[in-house]
Design a protein around this motif. Structure first.
Motif, PDB file in Angstrom:
ATOM      1  N   THR A  49      73.438  22.223  38.156  1.00 32.57           N
ATOM      2  CA  THR A  49      73.917  23.431  38.237  1.00 32.57           C
ATOM      3  C   THR A  49      74.106  24.873  38.343  1.00 32.57           C
ATOM      4  N   GLN A  94      81.570  22.354  37.083  1.00 33.39           N
ATOM      5  CA  GLN A  94      81.473  21.362  35.457  1.00 33.39           C
ATOM      6  C   GLN A  94      82.257  21.277  34.646  1.00 33.39           C
ATOM      7  N   ASP A 170      80.417  19.573  40.509  1.00 29.44           N
ATOM      8  CA  ASP A 170      79.728  19.453  39.625  1.00 29.44           C
ATOM      9  C   ASP A 170      79.941  18.744  38.743  1.00 29.44           C
TER      10      ASP A 170
HETATM   11 MG   LIG Z   1      74.678  21.376  34.546  1.00 24.12          MG
END
Ligand SMILES: [Mg+2]
Ligand SMILES: Nc1ncnc2c1ncn2[C@@H]1O[C@H](COP(=O)(O)OP(=O)(O)OP(=O)(O)O)[C@@H](O)[C@H]1O
Length: 227
Positions: A49, A94, A170
């Motif tokens: 990330t 994410q 993500d």
């Molecule tokens: Mg991540």
């Protein structure tokens, strides 16, 4: 649009025996190519990330730069960087990315609205995407009424409506069943093959089969791997 990262790295504060910092992303070069689906896999905490955020212009690196059309994103003024990001790239983060006061439809049309492209074309595209992801019956619902997987699909629809040249995802299949996982992976691959640059960061083992280029993130360093 091609994106080139040169010598980028990111350190965060964490006290240990030898130092107060550790590298979440170690100094590295990376090119994101057009027309290809690039997949980065790796253990939780390996830096995926963080790496994606550096590339997407969301997190200034501690070294190096990220270049598009010869310009370093991180030497641009704030306003110019925001305008550049809005015009050329989209991110499916994410975590949660829904605006709760807006309906699903309004969320999906959000990027189009920001870009002043709320027109028949983008509305048609939004309808088509909602349909493809089985979200049409939910278009008037509020994000709070959606499941985790429905929220993911909504966010992906939003990212695709304006057809960004560069797309970052993500863990977009995090909460999805097998069928929807396949649908998302196919959609991302087709989108890449239509000439866009797509970076997918994931734990999903199935993603490797869709990758044109596969990398493994190990302790903050992306290493080439066979697709
Ligand atoms: Mg991540
Ligand atoms: N803002 C921050 N401050 C301090 N440490 C951070 C920060 N953000 C991330 N880290 C640390 O950096 C490392 C990499 O985090 P990152 O979120 O990039 O991992 P990841 O590979 O995406 O993991 P996951 O698969 O669980 O999402 C982790 O050890 C994390 O704890």
């Amino acid at each position: 649009m091609k994106l080139q990262a040169q010598n980028i790295s990111k350190r965060f504060f964490r006290q240990n025996r030898n130092s107060n910092y550790f590298y979440a992303v170690q100094p590295c070069d990376f090119d994101l190519e057009e027309g290809a689906l690039t997949v980065i896999m790796g253990r939780s905490g390996s830096g995926k990330t963080t790496f994606m955020s550096l590339l997407a212009g969301l997190l200034p690196p501690d070294s190096g730069g990220v270049f598009a059309e010869g310009k370093n994103l991180y030497t641009m003024k704030d306003k110019a960087l925001s305008a550049f990001r809005a015009a050329h790239l989209a991110v499916v983060p994410q975590g949660r990315a829904a605006l709760d006061t807006l309906s699903v439809w309004e969320n999906v049309m959000l990027n189009a609205r920001i870009l002043r492209r709320e027109n028949e074309e983008t509305a048609g595209k939004a309808k088509e995407l909602l349909d493809r992801f089985g979200m049409t019956p939910l278009k008037d619902a509020r994000p709070r009424e959606l499941s985790g997987g429905e929220l993911r699909r909504m966010t992906l629809c939003r990212a695709l409506v304006t057809e960004p040249e560069i797309l970052f995802c993500d863990e977009p299949t995090g909460d999805l069943d097998e069928e929807n996982t396949r649908l998302v992976l196919e959609t991302l691959r087709d989108y890449a093959h239509a000439g866009h640059s797509v970076l997918l960061v994931t734990h999903e083992p199935e993603a490797a089969a869709y990758a044109d280029r596969l990398l493994k993130m190990k302790e903050g360093l992306p290493e080439a791997s066979d697709p």
